[in-house]
Motif scaffolding. Sequence first.
Motif, PDB file in Angstrom:
ATOM      1  N   MET A   1       8.563 -25.720  40.653  1.00  0.00           N
ATOM      2  CA  MET A   1       9.947 -25.850  41.025  1.00  0.00           C
ATOM      3  C   MET A   1      10.486 -27.210  40.629  1.00  0.00           C
ATOM      4  N   GLN A   2       9.742 -28.235  40.999  1.00  0.00           N
ATOM      5  CA  GLN A   2      10.196 -29.586  40.729  1.00  0.00           C
ATOM      6  C   GLN A   2      10.236 -29.865  39.236  1.00  0.00           C
ATOM      7  N   GLY A   3       9.258 -29.353  38.508  1.00  0.00           N
ATOM      8  CA  GLY A   3       9.214 -29.574  37.068  1.00  0.00           C
ATOM      9  C   GLY A   3      10.389 -28.935  36.354  1.00  0.00           C
ATOM     10  N   GLN A   4      10.719 -27.706  36.725  1.00  0.00           N
ATOM     11  CA  GLN A   4      11.867 -27.033  36.116  1.00  0.00           C
ATOM     12  C   GLN A   4      13.157 -27.769  36.445  1.00  0.00           C
ATOM     13  N   TRP A   5      13.270 -28.208  37.686  1.00  0.00           N
ATOM     14  CA  TRP A   5      14.460 -28.938  38.084  1.00  0.00           C
ATOM     15  C   TRP A   5      14.564 -30.239  37.283  1.00  0.00           C
ATOM     16  N   ALA A   6      13.446 -30.941  37.144  1.00  0.00           N
ATOM     17  CA  ALA A   6      13.431 -32.213  36.418  1.00  0.00           C
ATOM     18  C   ALA A   6      13.831 -32.023  34.955  1.00  0.00           C
ATOM     19  N   GLU A   7      13.305 -30.991  34.310  1.00  0.00           N
ATOM     20  CA  GLU A   7      13.661 -30.735  32.911  1.00  0.00           C
ATOM     21  C   GLU A   7      15.166 -30.563  32.747  1.00  0.00           C
ATOM     22  N   LYS A   8      15.763 -29.960  33.723  1.00  0.00           N
ATOM     23  CA  LYS A   8      17.194 -29.664  33.676  1.00  0.00           C
ATOM     24  C   LYS A   8      18.052 -30.888  34.016  1.00  0.00           C
ATOM     25  N   HIS A   9      17.580 -31.779  34.891  1.00  0.00           N
ATOM     26  CA  HIS A   9      18.438 -32.825  35.447  1.00  0.00           C
ATOM     27  C   HIS A   9      18.060 -34.269  35.128  1.00  0.00           C
ATOM     28  N   LEU A  10      16.844 -34.550  34.699  1.00  0.00           N
ATOM     29  CA  LEU A  10      16.424 -35.951  34.501  1.00  0.00           C
ATOM     30  C   LEU A  10      17.339 -36.719  33.557  1.00  0.00           C
ATOM     31  N   LYS A  11      17.774 -36.082  32.516  1.00  0.00           N
ATOM     32  CA  LYS A  11      18.587 -36.786  31.520  1.00  0.00           C
ATOM     33  C   LYS A  11      19.924 -37.268  32.082  1.00  0.00           C
ATOM     34  N   ARG A  19      15.026 -43.275  41.269  1.00  0.00           N
ATOM     35  CA  ARG A  19      14.154 -43.871  42.291  1.00  0.00           C
ATOM     36  C   ARG A  19      13.897 -42.874  43.421  1.00  0.00           C
ATOM     37  N   GLU A  20      14.927 -42.154  43.826  1.00  0.00           N
ATOM     38  CA  GLU A  20      14.774 -41.156  44.888  1.00  0.00           C
ATOM     39  C   GLU A  20      13.867 -40.012  44.425  1.00  0.00           C
ATOM     40  N   TYR A  21      13.996 -39.636  43.176  1.00  0.00           N
ATOM     41  CA  TYR A  21      13.133 -38.582  42.624  1.00  0.00           C
ATOM     42  C   TYR A  21      11.675 -39.040  42.619  1.00  0.00           C
ATOM     43  N   TRP A  22      11.435 -40.280  42.235  1.00  0.00           N
ATOM     44  CA  TRP A  22      10.064 -40.800  42.205  1.00  0.00           C
ATOM     45  C   TRP A  22       9.438 -40.806  43.591  1.00  0.00           C
ATOM     46  N   LYS A  23      10.244 -41.035  44.623  1.00  0.00           N
ATOM     47  CA  LYS A  23       9.724 -40.966  45.997  1.00  0.00           C
ATOM     48  C   LYS A  23       9.192 -39.572  46.293  1.00  0.00           C
ATOM     49  N   LEU A  24       9.894 -38.552  45.812  1.00  0.00           N
ATOM     50  CA  LEU A  24       9.449 -37.173  46.045  1.00  0.00           C
ATOM     51  C   LEU A  24       8.141 -36.864  45.322  1.00  0.00           C
ATOM     52  N   LEU A  25       7.928 -37.510  44.188  1.00  0.00           N
ATOM     53  CA  LEU A  25       6.696 -37.261  43.436  1.00  0.00           C
ATOM     54  C   LEU A  25       5.463 -37.721  44.204  1.00  0.00           C
ATOM     55  N   GLY A  26       5.639 -38.605  45.169  1.00  0.00           N
ATOM     56  CA  GLY A  26       4.521 -39.091  45.966  1.00  0.00           C
ATOM     57  C   GLY A  26       4.196 -38.211  47.161  1.00  0.00           C
ATOM     58  N   ASN A  29       2.156 -31.867  47.385  1.00  0.00           N
ATOM     59  CA  ASN A  29       2.785 -30.651  46.878  1.00  0.00           C
ATOM     60  C   ASN A  29       2.845 -29.511  47.885  1.00  0.00           C
ATOM     61  N   PRO A  30       1.779 -29.225  48.638  1.00  0.00           N
ATOM     62  CA  PRO A  30       1.884 -28.111  49.600  1.00  0.00           C
ATOM     63  C   PRO A  30       2.978 -28.349  50.643  1.00  0.00           C
ATOM     64  N   ASP A  31       3.116 -29.586  51.094  1.00  0.00           N
ATOM     65  CA  ASP A  31       4.162 -29.900  52.062  1.00  0.00           C
ATOM     66  C   ASP A  31       5.541 -29.735  51.430  1.00  0.00           C
ATOM     67  N   LEU A  36      10.791 -27.100  50.636  1.00  0.00           N
ATOM     68  CA  LEU A  36      11.784 -26.580  49.696  1.00  0.00           C
ATOM     69  C   LEU A  36      12.033 -25.084  49.884  1.00  0.00           C
ATOM     70  N   THR A  37      11.006 -24.361  50.267  1.00  0.00           N
ATOM     71  CA  THR A  37      11.162 -22.913  50.442  1.00  0.00           C
ATOM     72  C   THR A  37      11.613 -22.542  51.850  1.00  0.00           C
ATOM     73  N   GLY A  38      11.763 -23.524  52.730  1.00  0.00           N
ATOM     74  CA  GLY A  38      12.258 -23.255  54.066  1.00  0.00           C
ATOM     75  C   GLY A  38      11.216 -22.785  55.048  1.00  0.00           C
ATOM     76  N   GLN A  39       9.942 -22.872  54.677  1.00  0.00           N
ATOM     77  CA  GLN A  39       8.880 -22.476  55.605  1.00  0.00           C
ATOM     78  C   GLN A  39       8.777 -23.456  56.754  1.00  0.00           C
ATOM     79  N   LEU A  40       8.999 -24.732  56.456  1.00  0.00           N
ATOM     80  CA  LEU A  40       8.989 -25.797  57.463  1.00  0.00           C
ATOM     81  C   LEU A  40      10.176 -26.705  57.205  1.00  0.00           C
ATOM     82  N   GLU A  41      10.639 -27.340  58.253  1.00  0.00           N
ATOM     83  CA  GLU A  41      11.721 -28.306  58.112  1.00  0.00           C
ATOM     84  C   GLU A  41      11.149 -29.612  57.576  1.00  0.00           C
ATOM     85  N   ALA A  42      11.825 -30.186  56.615  1.00  0.00           N
ATOM     86  CA  ALA A  42      11.381 -31.451  56.030  1.00  0.00           C
ATOM     87  C   ALA A  42      11.601 -32.591  57.019  1.00  0.00           C
TER      88      ALA A  42
END
Length: 86
Positions: A1-11, A19-26, A29-31, A36-42
């Motif tokens: 999900m994140q990879g597809q989103w990044a390909e579309k929006h990074l540019k 910087r905010e995106y890099w925080k998410l990379l840390g 992934n299971p969390d 992102l899918t709404g199974q748990l609240e972030a």
Amino acid sequence: MQGQWAEKHLKDMDDDMMREYWKLLGVENPDLFKWLTGQLEAPADVAENPTYQKIFKEVQAKINLAGENSRNLSGKPWLRGWDDKK
């Protein structure tokens, strides 16, 4: 999900958004997947991240296209199988 989103929006991302995106990379992934899918609240620090909000919005839009029978109920496991008979 994140990879597809990044390909579309990074540019189109400015330095702050990058910087905010890099925080998410840390984040584990299971969390992130569950949030992102709404199974748990972030947690608040993730939910307030503007990049997370954009990715979450796109993921939720795609999930909603699939219909209710193709997704989990909030707070329930996404995958089932080995312990269904308990």
